[in-house]
Design a protein around this motif. Structure first.
Motif, PDB file in Angstrom:
ATOM      1  N   VAL A 174     -39.180  32.813 109.127  1.00  0.00           N
ATOM      2  CA  VAL A 174     -38.601  31.789 110.001  1.00  0.00           C
ATOM      3  C   VAL A 174     -37.255  32.295 110.519  1.00  0.00           C
ATOM      4  CG1 VAL A 174     -37.841  29.403 110.228  1.00  0.00           C
ATOM      5  CG2 VAL A 174     -39.713  29.965 108.661  1.00  0.00           C
ATOM      6  N   VAL A 175     -37.150  32.430 111.822  1.00  0.00           N
ATOM      7  CA  VAL A 175     -35.890  32.803 112.469  1.00  0.00           C
ATOM      8  C   VAL A 175     -35.394  31.591 113.244  1.00  0.00           C
ATOM      9  CG1 VAL A 175     -34.817  34.260 114.226  1.00  0.00           C
ATOM     10  CG2 VAL A 175     -36.452  35.256 112.610  1.00  0.00           C
ATOM     11  N   THR A 176     -34.227  31.105 112.879  1.00  0.00           N
ATOM     12  CA  THR A 176     -33.653  29.923 113.528  1.00  0.00           C
ATOM     13  C   THR A 176     -32.582  30.350 114.517  1.00  0.00           C
ATOM     14  OG1 THR A 176     -34.048  28.597 111.541  1.00  0.00           O
ATOM     15  CG2 THR A 176     -32.480  27.725 113.145  1.00  0.00           C
ATOM     16  N   LEU A 177     -32.700  29.833 115.736  1.00  0.00           N
ATOM     17  CA  LEU A 177     -31.722  30.128 116.777  1.00  0.00           C
ATOM     18  C   LEU A 177     -30.795  28.939 116.982  1.00  0.00           C
ATOM     19  CD1 LEU A 177     -33.791  31.899 119.599  1.00  0.00           C
ATOM     20  CD2 LEU A 177     -32.590  32.921 117.665  1.00  0.00           C
ATOM     21  N   ALA A 178     -29.573  29.236 117.345  1.00  0.00           N
ATOM     22  CA  ALA A 178     -28.590  28.216 117.717  1.00  0.00           C
ATOM     23  C   ALA A 178     -27.624  28.840 118.708  1.00  0.00           C
ATOM     24  CB  ALA A 178     -27.827  27.707 116.492  1.00  0.00           C
ATOM     25  N   ASP A 179     -27.478  28.192 119.852  1.00  0.00           N
ATOM     26  CA  ASP A 179     -26.547  28.665 120.879  1.00  0.00           C
ATOM     27  C   ASP A 179     -26.786  30.117 121.266  1.00  0.00           C
ATOM     28  OD1 ASP A 179     -25.234  26.186 120.985  1.00  0.00           O
ATOM     29  OD2 ASP A 179     -23.966  26.729 119.282  1.00  0.00           O
ATOM     30  N   ALA A 202     -29.168  32.183 113.819  1.00  0.00           N
ATOM     31  CA  ALA A 202     -28.356  31.480 112.828  1.00  0.00           C
ATOM     32  C   ALA A 202     -28.885  31.695 111.409  1.00  0.00           C
ATOM     33  CB  ALA A 202     -28.325  29.981 113.143  1.00  0.00           C
ATOM     34  N   GLU A 203     -30.191  31.946 111.302  1.00  0.00           N
ATOM     35  CA  GLU A 203     -30.797  32.133 109.982  1.00  0.00           C
ATOM     36  C   GLU A 203     -32.065  32.956 110.122  1.00  0.00           C
ATOM     37  OE1 GLU A 203     -31.686  29.324 106.108  1.00  0.00           O
ATOM     38  OE2 GLU A 203     -32.424  28.627 108.052  1.00  0.00           O
ATOM     39  N   ASP A 204     -32.322  33.803 109.123  1.00  0.00           N
ATOM     40  CA  ASP A 204     -33.499  34.660 109.125  1.00  0.00           C
ATOM     41  C   ASP A 204     -33.999  34.723 107.689  1.00  0.00           C
ATOM     42  OD1 ASP A 204     -35.422  36.635 109.327  1.00  0.00           O
ATOM     43  OD2 ASP A 204     -34.196  37.995 110.527  1.00  0.00           O
ATOM     44  N   ARG A 205     -35.155  34.112 107.407  1.00  0.00           N
ATOM     45  CA  ARG A 205     -35.616  34.002 106.025  1.00  0.00           C
ATOM     46  C   ARG A 205     -37.138  33.959 105.974  1.00  0.00           C
ATOM     47  NH1 ARG A 205     -37.523  28.922 105.399  1.00  0.00           N
ATOM     48  NH2 ARG A 205     -36.722  27.286 106.790  1.00  0.00           N
TER      49      ARG A 205
END
Length: 246
Positions: A226-231, A235-238
Motif C-alpha cells: 500500500v502506497v499512500t499519497l498526499a499532496d 506519505a507512506e509505503d508499507r
C-alpha cells in the motif's frame, strides 16, 4: 504521517522492476501560475506485485497513474515502465509503447456502445496486429464468466458485466502491467467484491503486475503493498495487512 520507506524497501531483490520512478514530477497550468501535481515521486514496483495507490481526492494518485501509463507526460524525473524509458518519449511514442505493455480498467468501463462484448475486447488486439484477436477475446470473456454474452452490447449488460468486459479487454493481450482506477466505483458493494475477486484471480493466472488506484482502505489492504499519497508525494509505503494472491 508515517515516514515513507525507501523506494526499494518493499521490492524483492530477485524481481526486476516493472516500474522504476525517480524524482517524478508533473506540473500543470500556465507558466506564470504553475500547479505542482506530483512533487518528486520515488517508486519501485517489482514484477508480479499487487500494489494499491491510496489517498484522498487531489492527492495525485490518478495523475501518477496517468504518467505511469503514458497517458500524461511527466514534467521531470526518470520513469522506466516495462523496460521502456517513458520519460524520453513524446506522445506518439508513448502511445506506441503502451501497446502490449499496459492494460487499463477504469471506473466508467469505457466500452464502445456500438460494439458487442467480443468486439470491445477484440478490437484493441486487432489494431495491434494480433492475428488471433477474435479467438482470444472469446476465450477471455469466457474466463471472466461471460461466455454466454459474447454478442451482447454494453446497454444489454449490467454494470458488473460491463466491468467484466473491461477486465477481459485489459488482460486478453497479456500485458505485463495492469492498472485499475477505482474499478468498483460504479458498482454496489456485492458486485464490487465479485469484480475485485475476479481481477485478483485473473492477475494471478497471468502473472501480471497489478496497480489499483483506490480510496477504499479495505481494498488497499488486500494488496501486497500500500502506497499512500498526499499532496503529490508518497506519505507512506508499507505491506498490505491481508494480501490475497487470488
Amino acid at each position: 504521517m508515517t515516514d515513507p520507506q525507501p523506494a526499494s524497501a518493499l521490492s524483492s531483490p530477485t524481481h526486476n522492476p516493472a516500474i522504476r520512478a525517480r524524482n517524478l514530477r508533473l506540473t500543470l497550468g500556465q507558466a506564470d501560475a504553475p500547479v505542482e501535481i506530483l512533487r518528486g515521486i520515488d517508486l519501485d514496483v517489482p514484477e508480479g506485485q499487487v500494489l494499491a495507490l491510496l489517498g484522498p481526492s487531489g492527492s495525485g494518485k490518478s495523475s501518477l497513474m496517468a504518467v505511469m501509463t503514458g497517458l500524461e507526460r511527466a514534467t521531470g524525473g526518470e520513469l522506466q515502465v516495462a523496460g521502456e524509458d517513458f520519460a524520453a518519449l513524446d506522445e506518439d511514442a508513448l502511445a506506441h509503447a503502451r501497446r502490449g505493455r499496459i492494460g487499463i480498467v477504469l471506473q466508467a468501463f469505457h466500452l464502445l456502445p456500438t460494439m458487442s462484448a467480443q468486439e470491445n475486447v477484440a478490437t484493441p488486439m486487432e489494431l495491434a496486429g494480433m492475428d488471433d484477436a477474435w479467438e482470444r477475446a472469446g476465450d477471455e470473456l469466457t474466463a471472466v464468466g461471460l461466455g454466454h454474452r459474447l454478442g451482447h452490447y454494453p446497454a444489454q449488460l449490467s454494470g458488473g458485466e460491463q466491468q467484466r468486459v473491461a477486465i477481459a479487454r485489459a488482460i486478453a493481450s497479456r500485458p505485463p502491467l495492469i492498472f485499475a482506477d477505482e474499478p468498483t466505483g460504479n458498482l454496489d458493494a456485492g458486485t464490487g467484491t465479485e469484480i475485485v475477486d475476479l481481477l485478483f484471480g485473473r492477475r494471478a493466472e497471468t502473472g501480471a503486475t497489478l496497480i489499483i488506484i483506490t480510496h477504499d482502505p479495505a481494498l488497499a489492504e488486500r494488496c501486497d503493498r500500500v502506497v499512500t499519497l498526499a499532496d503529490g508525494k508518497i506519505a507512506e509505503d508499507r505491506a498490505g495487512k491481508t494480501p490475497a494472491r487470488a
